[in-house]
Scaffold this motif. Sequence first.
Motif, PDB file in Angstrom:
ATOM      1  N   CYS A 224       0.849  -1.192   0.000  1.00  0.00           N
ATOM      2  CA  CYS A 224       0.000   0.000   0.000  1.00  0.00           C
ATOM      3  C   CYS A 224       0.886   1.245   0.000  1.00  0.00           C
ATOM      4  O   CYS A 224       2.008   1.213   0.496  1.00  0.00           O
ATOM      5  CB  CYS A 224      -0.896   0.035   1.235  1.00  0.00           C
ATOM      6  N   THR A 225       0.372   2.331  -0.525  1.00  0.00           N
ATOM      7  CA  THR A 225       1.140   3.571  -0.564  1.00  0.00           C
ATOM      8  C   THR A 225       0.307   4.726  -0.031  1.00  0.00           C
ATOM      9  O   THR A 225      -0.924   4.651   0.043  1.00  0.00           O
ATOM     10  CB  THR A 225       1.583   3.901  -1.997  1.00  0.00           C
ATOM     11  N   GLU A 226       0.994   5.793   0.325  1.00  0.00           N
ATOM     12  CA  GLU A 226       0.304   7.008   0.744  1.00  0.00           C
ATOM     13  C   GLU A 226      -0.431   7.607  -0.446  1.00  0.00           C
ATOM     14  O   GLU A 226       0.076   7.592  -1.577  1.00  0.00           O
ATOM     15  CB  GLU A 226       1.312   8.021   1.286  1.00  0.00           C
ATOM     16  N   GLN A 227      -1.620   8.142  -0.211  1.00  0.00           N
ATOM     17  CA  GLN A 227      -2.375   8.811  -1.263  1.00  0.00           C
ATOM     18  C   GLN A 227      -2.057  10.302  -1.239  1.00  0.00           C
ATOM     19  O   GLN A 227      -2.055  10.924  -0.179  1.00  0.00           O
ATOM     20  CB  GLN A 227      -3.878   8.608  -1.061  1.00  0.00           C
ATOM     21  N   ARG A 228      -1.786  10.860  -2.395  1.00  0.00           N
ATOM     22  CA  ARG A 228      -1.481  12.286  -2.499  1.00  0.00           C
ATOM     23  C   ARG A 228      -2.441  12.925  -3.499  1.00  0.00           C
ATOM     24  O   ARG A 228      -2.646  12.397  -4.596  1.00  0.00           O
ATOM     25  CB  ARG A 228      -0.034  12.471  -2.962  1.00  0.00           C
ATOM     26  N   PHE A 229      -3.017  14.052  -3.087  1.00  0.00           N
ATOM     27  CA  PHE A 229      -3.983  14.740  -3.945  1.00  0.00           C
ATOM     28  C   PHE A 229      -3.566  16.192  -4.143  1.00  0.00           C
ATOM     29  O   PHE A 229      -2.875  16.779  -3.303  1.00  0.00           O
ATOM     30  CB  PHE A 229      -5.387  14.694  -3.327  1.00  0.00           C
ATOM     31  N   ASP A 230      -4.013  16.743  -5.244  1.00  0.00           N
ATOM     32  CA  ASP A 230      -3.767  18.145  -5.542  1.00  0.00           C
ATOM     33  C   ASP A 230      -4.818  18.971  -4.805  1.00  0.00           C
ATOM     34  O   ASP A 230      -5.896  19.255  -5.333  1.00  0.00           O
ATOM     35  CB  ASP A 230      -3.849  18.383  -7.058  1.00  0.00           C
ATOM     36  N   VAL A 231      -4.533  19.302  -3.549  1.00  0.00           N
ATOM     37  CA  VAL A 231      -5.496  20.037  -2.713  1.00  0.00           C
ATOM     38  C   VAL A 231      -4.933  21.414  -2.401  1.00  0.00           C
ATOM     39  O   VAL A 231      -3.740  21.675  -2.536  1.00  0.00           O
ATOM     40  CB  VAL A 231      -5.796  19.284  -1.402  1.00  0.00           C
ATOM     41  N   GLY A 232      -5.791  22.308  -1.972  1.00  0.00           N
ATOM     42  CA  GLY A 232      -5.370  23.650  -1.622  1.00  0.00           C
ATOM     43  C   GLY A 232      -4.614  23.688  -0.308  1.00  0.00           C
ATOM     44  O   GLY A 232      -4.448  22.685   0.380  1.00  0.00           O
ATOM     45  N   ARG A 233      -4.157  24.876   0.050  1.00  0.00           N
ATOM     46  CA  ARG A 233      -3.355  25.032   1.266  1.00  0.00           C
ATOM     47  C   ARG A 233      -4.145  24.667   2.509  1.00  0.00           C
ATOM     48  O   ARG A 233      -3.617  24.101   3.452  1.00  0.00           O
ATOM     49  CB  ARG A 233      -2.872  26.482   1.363  1.00  0.00           C
ATOM     50  N   HIS A 234      -5.440  24.978   2.520  1.00  0.00           N
ATOM     51  CA  HIS A 234      -6.257  24.711   3.699  1.00  0.00           C
ATOM     52  C   HIS A 234      -6.828  23.295   3.706  1.00  0.00           C
ATOM     53  O   HIS A 234      -7.153  22.767   4.751  1.00  0.00           O
ATOM     54  CB  HIS A 234      -7.399  25.724   3.806  1.00  0.00           C
ATOM     55  N   ASP A 235      -6.974  22.673   2.539  1.00  0.00           N
ATOM     56  CA  ASP A 235      -7.547  21.321   2.428  1.00  0.00           C
ATOM     57  C   ASP A 235      -8.802  21.210   3.300  1.00  0.00           C
ATOM     58  O   ASP A 235      -8.866  20.416   4.249  1.00  0.00           O
ATOM     59  CB  ASP A 235      -6.523  20.268   2.828  1.00  0.00           C
ATOM     60  N   VAL A 236      -9.798  22.013   2.968  1.00  0.00           N
ATOM     61  CA  VAL A 236     -10.989  22.160   3.796  1.00  0.00           C
ATOM     62  C   VAL A 236     -11.655  20.822   4.095  1.00  0.00           C
ATOM     63  O   VAL A 236     -12.192  20.602   5.188  1.00  0.00           O
ATOM     64  CB  VAL A 236     -11.988  23.119   3.113  1.00  0.00           C
ATOM     65  N   LEU A 237     -11.615  19.902   3.135  1.00  0.00           N
ATOM     66  CA  LEU A 237     -12.303  18.623   3.288  1.00  0.00           C
ATOM     67  C   LEU A 237     -11.407  17.517   3.863  1.00  0.00           C
ATOM     68  O   LEU A 237     -11.833  16.367   3.960  1.00  0.00           O
ATOM     69  CB  LEU A 237     -12.868  18.176   1.933  1.00  0.00           C
TER      70      LEU A 237
END
Length: 539
Positions: A224-237
């Motif tokens: 398994c690997t870490e999931q990385r997403f293109d999120v904003g600085r605050h990552d509201v969700l």
Amino acid sequence: MPAQVSAAGTGAVHGRPSASAPLADEDAYLRVPAGRLTALAGPALAIAVVVIGAVYLAWRAGGLSGTGVAGHLFYAAEVASYLTIVWTAVMTARIRPGLVRRAPAPVGTLDVFVTVCGEPADIVEATLRAAMAIDYPHRTYVLNDGRIARRDNWREIDELAARLGLTCFTRTDGPKGKAANLNHAFARTDAQAIMTLDADHIAVPDLAERVLGYLRVPAVGFVCTEQRFDVGRHDVLNNAEPMLYRAIQPAKDRDGAASSCGNGTLYRRAALESVGGFSEWNIVEDLHTSYELHAGGWRSVYHPEPVSVGIAPATAAEYARQRSRWAMDGLRLLLFDNPLRKSGLTGWQRAHYLHTGIGYLVACAQMMFLLGPPLSAVGGIQLGAGVSLTSYMLHALPYLAGSTLIVAHHAGLRGAHRTIASTLFNAPLYALAFVRVVLSGRPEAGTTAKTALPRMSILLLPQALFAAALIATIVVIGLDPEPADLSALVWAGALLAMIAGPLSAISRRPSLAERVQLPIRATIATAVLGLAATALLTG
């Protein structure tokens, strides 16, 4: 293609892990400097929170007389949350500081499966080109489920695959769902290892260098690997989920119990063959396939780095739909394939899977905390008898601060705030998921949408109602402020600030959702502080 690995290298005899196979321990770690304080911080925090929490609950138990059903339900929610915190603290305290996973040199043949189900062709093309660019000999396959799912653009995906010179498996019949799509391709390929990628995840070129070498250890069935997403600085969700990837997964890895999060998972073919392929029992394949592989005697490895970067849910509606589906998977496993009855699991593996399933149930209890201020300030219901504000603060604040510090130790202060906020926000979703699982048994398969969904959803109605109740609490106290209401006022303001963040994510532009966070929090803080000052001055 690379040379085939010998039978000993596959670590399987008749499709099962060898009982004498070495485990993936020190030979797959890189030692990094870790001071004594760093090593002791986790266990010390865990012990402190266990003790402080027990003192708080013992004190709270003395104030239940005369509080009625509501008071006892609220206390039950506190006890359940405490036990979950203790459980989490015990497991994460076992993480070995100073050791970071690093794979040996890659070996064996590799297939990359890119699962597609109606995603826009331009997104899929970027994913396929990145998969093709992985700098290790491999084959990339397009698993196009758009036709069977009746998506309008399935022909575009076929044409795209042909233009790129890739083999495309387009199903015309069979069960719906990602697992069936994967099994369709699994039966038509033959590489020793399979990497699964979602249609919106851009793989890193050195993907094989990062994870393929773990399969040199014969007992390892999947990585398994870490999931990385293109999120904003605050990552509201809280799409980044730092608590999961920096604490929960490493804790599971300690016990060979790390579970797949879908995308970016590397599977040993022999391991999948031994359990009949990807599990089609649940909504999506990741959790239950991991479960079956662990029960079959295979170990897992968690590599604490991403091998791809993807697109995360942008709106609260998309996020709610995704988390509801995940909760239904975990709850269905708990209710209908319980780890306590599952043969083949180790004791710690059972503990980790129980933690996942029960965690969703306990999270439902967070709704009682959201109801606390309205019940006490608006409904006039006592949640604690004969308790002064000073006494409450002296007992509650150390416990709340310690619980927050445990999360912050792993996820950082900002990550701790997002983790707590998402837990509160998700509580009604998990409660609804529990009801749906009990009533329906097995829901329809689905995937996280990569195209625009409605910006509002019926799934967000409970959160909106909780927010309205908290606002009403602040207004009611403001109309007749008294010092006795200060705890309810501060409590309502803090909870409102928490759930208002995720609830405000109605735009698909993360920058817009981020820009409203400061005004929202500033407005709530100003109102609460102003009312508190008024109550103290007039009291």
